[in-house]
Design an enzyme around this catalytic site. Structure first.
Site, PDB file in Angstrom:
ATOM      1  N   HIS A  23       0.826  -1.208   0.000  1.00 57.50           N
ATOM      2  CA  HIS A  23       0.000   0.000   0.000  1.00 57.50           C
ATOM      3  C   HIS A  23       0.862   1.261   0.000  1.00 57.50           C
ATOM      4  O   HIS A  23       2.010   1.260   0.444  1.00 57.50           O
ATOM      5  CB  HIS A  23      -0.928   0.016   1.222  1.00 57.50           C
ATOM      6  CG  HIS A  23      -0.199   0.085   2.531  1.00 57.50           C
ATOM      7  ND1 HIS A  23       0.330   1.251   3.023  1.00 57.50           N
ATOM      8  CD2 HIS A  23       0.091  -0.877   3.443  1.00 57.50           C
ATOM      9  CE1 HIS A  23       0.910   1.022   4.186  1.00 57.50           C
ATOM     10  NE2 HIS A  23       0.782  -0.262   4.472  1.00 57.50           N
ATOM     11  N   GLU A 135      -1.609  -7.285   6.912  1.00 54.52           N
ATOM     12  CA  GLU A 135      -0.340  -7.061   7.592  1.00 54.52           C
ATOM     13  C   GLU A 135      -0.389  -7.674   8.990  1.00 54.52           C
ATOM     14  O   GLU A 135      -1.321  -8.394   9.342  1.00 54.52           O
ATOM     15  CB  GLU A 135      -0.057  -5.556   7.669  1.00 54.52           C
ATOM     16  CG  GLU A 135       0.095  -4.900   6.310  1.00 54.52           C
ATOM     17  CD  GLU A 135       0.550  -3.465   6.406  1.00 54.52           C
ATOM     18  OE1 GLU A 135       1.347  -3.141   7.308  1.00 54.52           O
ATOM     19  OE2 GLU A 135       0.113  -2.651   5.581  1.00 54.52           O
TER      20      GLU A 135
END
Length: 244
Positions: A23, A135
């Site tokens: 990201h 994550e």
């Protein structure tokens, strides 16, 4: 004859290229760089992209289009976090959304006060959210997702059907997920990525290697004979030589 440890040729029709993108810069990245303790702030819950992050998205999108990569993407997979879905639709989504088009937008206008225009789902690959590619889980509020019920109106054209729970049942407030668990979820490749960096890797279907013999032998078709990769072919050669 010695076998090469790192080099092998694989039949193209048994391979699938996967491009990995971390990201773009999120508000938690900025706060955490200034003070690591900021990661504990509930104000960073499900952190979204910064203005710089959106600039990174725009830059990568331009690269993907100019390089011709955009035409090769068949499916976009994103974790169900705001910053990752913003990055995914910003890079690989369609052009600016137009009202009246008979297709839901990938992202609605000004989603979560982003100040961004809506993103169309036309002329782009399908998007799907997958829980296992998130994550590190736990403790840090920035890594906790919103409910799928909240996400659906923001990202109407993203498929959330593979996510079993509406609420985030994986994130725990007192337990930070160990690295080993992250690796088991296939996230170890993401650890050293820079924001909005793109990498590529190839998956090879070895389960069928050498089991298919084609009738074709011209450009664009599979060659005749067993489609074994070069490392397997080399090993067979060595084995035969040792027998003799």
């Amino acid at each position: 004859m010695e076998l090469g440890a790192t080099t092998a040729l694989y039949p193209l029709h048994r391979c699938k290229t996967i491009y990995l993108v971390r990201h773009a810069q999120g508000i938690h990245n900025v706060a955490g760089e200034k003070d690591f303790g900021a990661y504990m702030s509930h104000e960073l819950f499900d952190a979204q992209l910064t203005p710089l992050g959106w600039n990174q998205v725009d830059g990568l999108r331009e690269h993907v289009k100019k390089s011709g990569l955009a035409e090769k993407i068949e499916l976009v997979i994103s974790s169900p976090l705001l910053r990752t879905m913003q990055t995914a639709v910003g890079v690989f989504g369609g052009e600016k959304y137009t009202d009246g088009v008979n297709a839901p937008p990938l992202m609605v206008e000004n989603a979560r006060h982003s100040g961004r225009p809506a993103v169309s789902s036309l002329n782009c690959p399908p998007f799907i959210a997958v829980e296992t590619c998130r994550e590190h889980l736990g403790v840090h509020p920035c890594d906790k997702r919103r409910s799928i019920t909240e996400y659906r109106p923001l990202f109407p054209a993203i498929d959330f059907s593979l996510i079993e729970n509406d609420e985030d049942v994986l994130w725990e407030p007192d337990v930070r997920e160990p690295n080993e668990a992250v690796a088991l979820r296939g996230m170890k490749f993401m650890d050293c990525f820079a924001n909005c960096e793109l990498r590529s890797m190839v998956l090879v279907d070895r389960s069928m290697l050498g089991s298919y013999s084609s009738r074709f032998n011209y450009a664009g078709k599979n060659p005749t004979g067993l489609d074994v990769p070069s490392d397997i072919a080399d090993k067979k050669q060595v084995d035969e030589a040792q027998k003799n």
